[in-house]
Scaffold this active site. Structure first.
Site: not given
Length: 903
Positions: A656, A681, A728-730, A712, A707, A816-817
């Site tokens: 992205r 990733n 996050d990237d967004d 992270r 991936n 993962e969070d």
């Protein structure tokens, strides 16, 4: 009379005039008026014609007056009328064109005015931005000057990882007998250990002999060789060794010890490592003699005269696997109270009887079991069916099979352990095996006669937190004592017991690592430093990515949030030699990893408030230089209880690019930002023409090996700060939100501090846990899509967390969070800290994320229940508050500023 005559003259004249007008005929008067009426229009027409003639000569258009001069259009000819109409149309077109030109000019002027007004507003915004930037530069200059003065006045060295110093020659052979220096019976660390071979910076290298002395089973031999390869202490060079490791098997001929090539005549700095697995009898244990010399003995069975406290090491028997995850073998920790209150299965094999004290205790236990109570007991002091008798030197044998014992222990709240009847046995492999099984199965050990025993690693492990250690004389009060233990204490002791079992005794790897760590802790050598994860760049060495200016958001210039500083790393490895002195208890009993040295810890002690003003102020930036203050002074300094520092942003991305570029651009001008680590990733490299924004700090793009969402939380070597902002990237965060989160994290360094809150809810219909993202007044998790964590937890996540959890994250590409929240709550026993009112994030223009799919939530339900199974319980804790800045919604004087305008 004269005056009257004189005054009467005019009166007579007026009377004569009146008489004349009365004599004029009416017809004449009428005629005169008609004449005047006819003459007046003629005169008026004449003068109007003169005026019109004059205006026609002066006005080129002559439209208006020509129209007025047309008295009778019907008298004009058709040709003249046509010409006049054409002229009028021409005049009309000319006027219309002129009007259009004027309107165009008016609109142009309006647009120019609007443009100038907009430009003025932009200049005002730019002026405000430049003022803010100027304030930042001023603050930065002040901070740089303070840092320069601190550097000039620094009187403490800047510590880092030490260089290793090794011995320059092999262990020399002593000509004197061991008894001439120190009796082998009275060996202690100070008189039987050669510190000259173990420099404090050496890291304690250990050389292991290739062949075991005596008969060692193939399982133990193979496992020992394999597990030693994972321990960083072992070396293949005996010249630099601090310790010499000798595996000892059954029926070992100890006279051959003197033939070992590095025995040195007395065995100093040698470790005789004797594992018990198949044979647990006391007769199999090593005894201290002149043959063992000054060597340290590590085993599970000791008689009183052979154990040298503080020198020899008591260990668990090697009953588990070689290594790996062992959570599957553990019992769940809940419920707190099980079917049986206390159980025991064993038989005392002795020809001399149990002794008076033990006999009395056994009678008390029988009476307790036979009493009228709702509690259930299973106390069996003889094996049914009978087992083969062994020579246990008056120790208690273990009844049945491991599976049958496990079935009973998993139904037991407490497990009874009885001291051997032979008082000379201070610890036995059989007793340690009972302890090992009880801890594994969650039955809290109750050790009667434990005041005369030595438990494994007791010099570093606080056994009272995991077991009830009582003298035999407490047998009559045992039932009362067991019933007085609350549920919270039961679970705390069970949890501590499982921690001890998993970390220090569940596998051969843990036993080996713990034995060496105990010796290393004794001689004051720090453990080896933990390994960072490499950060290979996604770009090759010959490629330079294209750069572009960052897009600065207008909203970020509304307030000054802090100085712009050059990147500086957090001090690392400052407590190499003191952390185990001041916090050794916690390292062994709470934090779970005494085998590695970490660059920093979230639990590092804080200085008192006045220390920063009395000789220990290096690095501190108190608000208002210590006088305090409101918003203006607040934004100039970090304040708080810790020295100045910065944070690193770790951003995970997958194909992205534009979303990533936008997120990076928004970070321009962010105070206290050290660098941005982008975890790439995707297997596909970034496009060569992709333009990366210049944001004022380094941006390092890490090429992930595969991936995985676990990437992270890898402890990358590029992360040089304690504070890590995982985003996050967004995720779209304002600068003031990030800064407030950073300041709050500095006060809660051991916890997850972030923005989106979630909670785990109990499934009322089917049981088990559900993941819930609804608005709630109670939460238990903060998602790491926008949260601060300490880098220490990245090490624990990647190296200490059970592999099964990371495998589950890879399986679902999710959770993962949740795993990070489980880990931190398990270590700290605290909930996370949520900051600001923001509950979720919406990224304008971003693609729809996977988190909006129902499958995403179903997987997260499963993750919570699986993680609870791995940990044996659910460590997540609820919290009912969030953090906002101190002056938020507080009325303050007009000459003061709030800490943050919108937080």
């Amino acid at each position: 009379m004269g005056s009257l005559e004189a005054g009467g003259g005019p009166m007579r004249t007026d009377n004569s005039i009146c008489r004349r007008f009365t004599n004029i005929r009416v017809s004449r008067i009428v005629f005169l008026l008609c004449f005047l009426l006819l003459l007046l229009p003629l005169i008026t027409h004449y003068y109007l014609s003169k005026v019109e003639s004059g205006n026609q000569n002066n006005d080129p258009n002559r439209v208006r007056f020509k129209l007025e001069s047309l008295e009778d259009l019907s008298a004009l000819k058709a040709s003249d009328l046509r010409l006049r109409i054409q002229e009028m149309e021409r005049i009309k077109g000319s006027v219309s064109a002129e009007l259009r030109d004027l309107e165009a000019k008016r609109q142009g002027l309006q647009q120019e005015i609007s443009s100038l007004t907009s430009h003025i507003e932009e200049l005002k915004v730019e002026l405000a931005r430049q003022k803010t930037e100027l304030e930042r530069v001023k603050m930065s200059v002040v901070q740089a000057q303070v840092a320069q003065r601190e550097a000039e006045q620094r009187n403490a060295p800047q510590l880092s990882l030490p260089g290793r110093l090794y011995p320059s020659e092999p262990l020399p052979v002593l000509e004197h007998s061991p008894s001439a220096i120190a009796s082998h019976i009275h060996c202690r660390q100070y008189n039987c250990f050669d510190y000259s071979r173990c420099s404090i910076t050496s890291g304690m290298p250990v050389y292991m002999y290739g062949e075991a002395l005596g008969e060692l089973s193939s399982f133990l031999h193979t496992s020992l060789q394999r597990t030693s390869s994972f321990n960083p202490h072992f070396t293949t060079d005996p010249k630099v060794a601090c310790l010499f490791f000798v595996p000892i098997g059954h029926d070992a001929d100890l006279s051959k010890l003197s033939l070992l090539p590095h025995w040195g005549g007395d065995g100093r700095n040698h470790v005789l490592f004797h594992l018990s697995r198949e044979r647990l009898q006391p007769s199999a244990a090593l005894e201290v003699s002149e043959l063992t010399g000054r060597a340290i003995i590590v085993q599970s069975t000791f008689i009183q005269k052979s154990l040298r406290p503080g020198f020899d090491v008591v260990i668990f028997p090697a009953l588990g696997p070689p290594g790996g995850d062992v959570w599957q073998d553990c019992a769940p920790m809940l419920p707190a109270r099980r079917e049986f209150l206390i159980t025991f299965q064993g038989e005392l094999w002795t020809s001399n009887g149990p002794g008076e004290a033990l006999e009395w205790a056994l009678n008390q236990l029988r009476q307790m079991a036979a009493g009228t109570t709702s509690d259930r007991f299973q106390l069996e002091f003889s094996c049914q069916p009978a087992t083969e008798r062994e020579d246990l030197w008056a120790d208690w044998s273990m009844c049945g099979t491991e599976a049958s014992r496990q079935s009973v222990l998993r139904q037991s709240t407490f497990a009874l352990l009885l001291a051997p009847a032979n008082a000379s046995l201070v610890t036995t492999a059989t007793l340690q095996a009972r302890l090992w099984e009880a801890l594994r199965d969650g039955a809290i050990p109750v050790i009667l006669g434990g005041d005369s025993l030595h438990l494994p690693y007791s010099e570093v492990i606080v056994w009272r937190r995991a077991a009830l250690i009582l003298p035999l004389s407490r047998a009559s009060e045992l039932h009362f004592l067991l019933r007085s233990v609350s549920d919270s204490d039961l679970l705390a002791m069970r949890r501590q017991g499982r921690h001890i079992w998993q970390t220090y005794g569940a596998s051969l790897q843990s036993i080996l690592d713990t034995s060496l760590a105990v010796i290393r802790d004794r001689i004051g050598i720090p453990p080896p430093p933990v390994d960072d994860a490499p950060s290979p760049s996604v770009f090759n060495s010959t490629f330079s990515p294209l750069k572009t200016d960052a897009l600065v958001a207008d909203s970020e210039a509304e307030e000054s949030l802090g100085p712009l500083e050059p990147p500086h790393a957090s001090p690392a490895y400052r407590r190499n030699y003191t952390v185990f002195l001041t916090q050794g208890f916690e390292m062994w009993n709470d934090w779970g990893d005494p085998f590695h040295l970490y660059p920093q810890l979230p639990f590092d002690p804080l200085l008192p408030s006045d220390a920063k003003f009395m000789g220990s102020g290096v690095g501190f930036r108190p608000i208002g230089k210590g006088s305090g203050g409101a918003g203006k002074e607040f934004c100039e300094s970090l304040g708080g209880n810790s020295p100045r520092e910065q944070f690193t942003i770790v951003m995970l991305t997958y194909e992205r690019e534009q979303v990533l570029m936008n997120s990076l651009s928004r970070l321009h001008g962010l105070p206290y930002l050290n660098k941005v680590v982008v975890v790439w990733n995707s297997p596909r490299a970034p496009l060569e023409d992709l333009r990366w924004p210049e944001i004022g700090v380094p941006v390092h793009v890490v090429k992930a090996p595969r991936n995985s969402l676990n990437n992270r939380f890898l402890p990358y070597d590029e992360i040089e700060t304690e504070a890590v902002l995982s985003v996050d990237d967004d995720a779209h965060l304002r600068h003031d939100e990030i800064m407030f989160g950073f300041r709050v994290w500095r006060e809660h360094r051991d916890r997850v501090v972030g923005f989106p809150g979630r909670f785990h809810a109990w499934d009322l219909n089917h049981g088990g846990w559900l993941y819930n993202s609804n608005y709630s007044c109670e939460l238990s998790m903060v998602l790491t899509g926008a949260a601060f964590v300490h880098k220490h937890y990245l090490y624990l996540y990647s190296n200490w967390l059970p592999q099964a959890i990371r495998d589950k994250v890879d399986q679902y590409m999710n959770c993962e969070d949740l795993a990070m929240n489980f880990l931190v709550s398990h270590i700290t026993k605290k909930p996370p800290v949520k900051v600001t009112s923001r509950w979720t994030f919406r990224c304008p223009g971003c693609p729809v994320s996977l988190s909006e799919d129902d499958t995403h939530f179903q997987e997260r339900h499963k993750c919570i229940n699986f993680f609870s199974q791995v940990f044996g319980y659910t460590p997540l804790l609820n919290t009912q508050y969030r953090a906002d800045s101190i002056l938020f919604k507080t009325r303050i004087p007009h000459d003061k500023q709030k800490c943050f305008k919108f937080i």
